[in-house]
Design an enzyme around this catalytic site. Structure first.
Site, mmCIF file in Angstrom:
data_model
loop_
_atom_site.group_PDB
_atom_site.id
_atom_site.type_symbol
_atom_site.label_atom_id
_atom_site.label_comp_id
_atom_site.label_asym_id
_atom_site.label_seq_id
_atom_site.Cartn_x
_atom_site.Cartn_y
_atom_site.Cartn_z
ATOM 1 N N SER A 137 0.666 -1.149 -0.072
ATOM 2 C CA SER A 137 -0.383 -0.425 -0.100
ATOM 3 C C SER A 137 1.216 1.356 0.032
ATOM 4 O O SER A 137 2.233 0.969 0.480
ATOM 5 C CB SER A 137 -0.819 0.104 0.976
ATOM 6 N N TYR A 153 -1.047 -0.561 9.988
ATOM 7 C CA TYR A 153 -1.608 -1.036 8.733
ATOM 8 C C TYR A 153 -0.575 -0.545 8.335
ATOM 9 O O TYR A 153 0.320 -1.578 6.971
ATOM 10 C CB TYR A 153 -3.286 -0.914 8.216
#
Ligand code: NAP
Length: 248
Positions: A143, A157
Site C-alpha cells: 500500500s 496497517y
C-alpha cells in the site's frame, strides 16, 4: 489436470475480485479465497464461468496457518499452481497509535503480514525448481500507506505494509534463481469496501484532492498492474514495488 492456476486470496471483493475477473479473461484458471462472504465469492465465480472461464471459490482465513495449509491442499486438487496474488488484507477503525491495544496489532499483523508469509511459503514449496516445481510468480499487495505512514488513521496497517515491502524484496532475492519472480503493487486510495472497515466509507472523497490525478482509483486499474507483474511481459522484473496511486 488444470495448469496455469492463479490463487488470489481475498478474491471475493474489491481489488481481489477485479484481479480474479481479469486473470480469468487472460486465460488463468482462478482459485479465489474468501473469509466470510461466500455469496460475493460465488458471484465472482459465476461471472467468470458465464464468460467461459474457470474459477473456484475456497473459504480460508489467511491469518490462521492451518487454514492456509488447507487452502493450498484444496488448490492442489484443482491443478498446478502457477501464480499467487497475496491480496487478502485488513485495516481497522481509524485511531492514533496511543489508542491501539496489542490485540488489534496482533490481528492487523496476522492478516496482513503473517498471512502473506504463510501463503508465499506454501506457494514456494509448490513452484520452486528447488522443490521440483516449474517456477511461477507472486504478487503481494502492499500500500502507499507503507510510504505515507497513515498518521491518525492506521499506522499499524502502514507498518504491516512496510513489512510487505521488505518481504517482497527479500523473498524475490531468495527465490530468483528458482524460477519465481516476486513483486508488490502499492495501491493508493482505491474504491473498495476497505475504507468502511476504517469507519470512513467516503474516505476517498476526503483525500482525493491530495492525489495528483485528483481521483481515487478503480480496482480494475490495480488489477491491470497485478496481471502485468504476473505475466511473461514482466520477465525481468522481480523485487519491484509498483505504485498504482495516481501519483500520490
Ligand atoms: P476489501 O474490499 O476490504 O476486500 C478484502 C478481501 O480480503 C475480501 O475478499 C475478504 O474476504 C478478504 N479477507 C479479509 N480478511 C481475510 C482473512 N483473514 N483471510 C482471508 N481473506 C480475508 O479490500 P481491498 O480494498 O480490495 O484490498 C485488497 C488489498 O489491497 C489489501 O491487501 C489492502 O490492504 C490492499 N490495499 C487496498 C487499498 C484501497 O484503497 N482499497 C489501498 C492500498 C492497499 P470476505 O469478502 O469474505 O470478507
Amino acid at each position: 489436470m488444470t495448469s496455469n492456476i492463479v490463487l488470489i486470496t481475498g478474491g471475493s471483493r474489491g481489488i481481489g475480485a477485479a484481479t480474479a475477473r481479469l486473470a480469468a479473461a487472460r486465460g488463468y484458471s482462478v482459485c479465489l479465497s474468501y473469509l466470510n462472504n461466500r455469496t460475493a465469492a460465488d458471484d465472482v465465480v459465476r461471472e467468470i464461468q458465464s464468460a467461459g472461464g474457470k474459477a473456484w471459490a475456497i473459504q480460508a482465513d489467511v491469518s490462521d496457518e492451518t487454514s492456509v495449509v488447507q487452502l493450498f491442499e484444496a488448490v492442489d486438487g484443482c491443478g498446478q499452481l502457477a501464480a499467487l496474488v497475496n491480496n487478502a488484507g485488513i485495516l481497522e477503525r481509524q485511531m492514533r497509535v496511543d489508542e491501539m491495544d496489542a490485540a488489534r496489532l496482533q490481528r492487523v499483523l496476522a492478516a496482513n503480514v503473517i498471512g502473506s508469509f504463510s501463503c508465499a511459503r506454501e506457494a514456494v514449496r509448490r513452484m520452486s525448481t528447488r522443490h521440483g516445481g516449474s517456477g511461477g510468480a507472486i504478487v503481494n499487495l502492499s500500500s502507499m500507506a507503507a510510504r505515507l505512514g497513515a498518521p491518525g488513521e492506521y499506522v499499524d496497517y502502514a507498518a504491516a505494509k512496510g513489512a510487505i515491502d521488505a518481504f517482497t524484496i527479500g523473498l524475490a532475492k531468495e527465490v530468483a534463481s528458482e524460477g519465481i519472480r516476486v513483486n508488490a503493487v502499492r495501491p493508493g486510495a482505491i474504491h473498495t469496501d476497505i475504507h468502511a472497515s476504517g469507519g470512513e466509507p467516503d474516505r476517498i472523497e476526503r483525500v482525493k484532492g491530495s492525489v495528483p490525478l485528483q481521483r481515487g482509483g478503480q480496482p480494475e486499474e490495480v488489477a491491470e498492474a497485478i496481471l502485468w507483474l504476473l505475466s511473461d511481459a514482466a520477465s525481468y522484473t522481480t523485487g519491484a514495488l509498483l505504485d498504482v496511486s495516481g501519483g500520490r
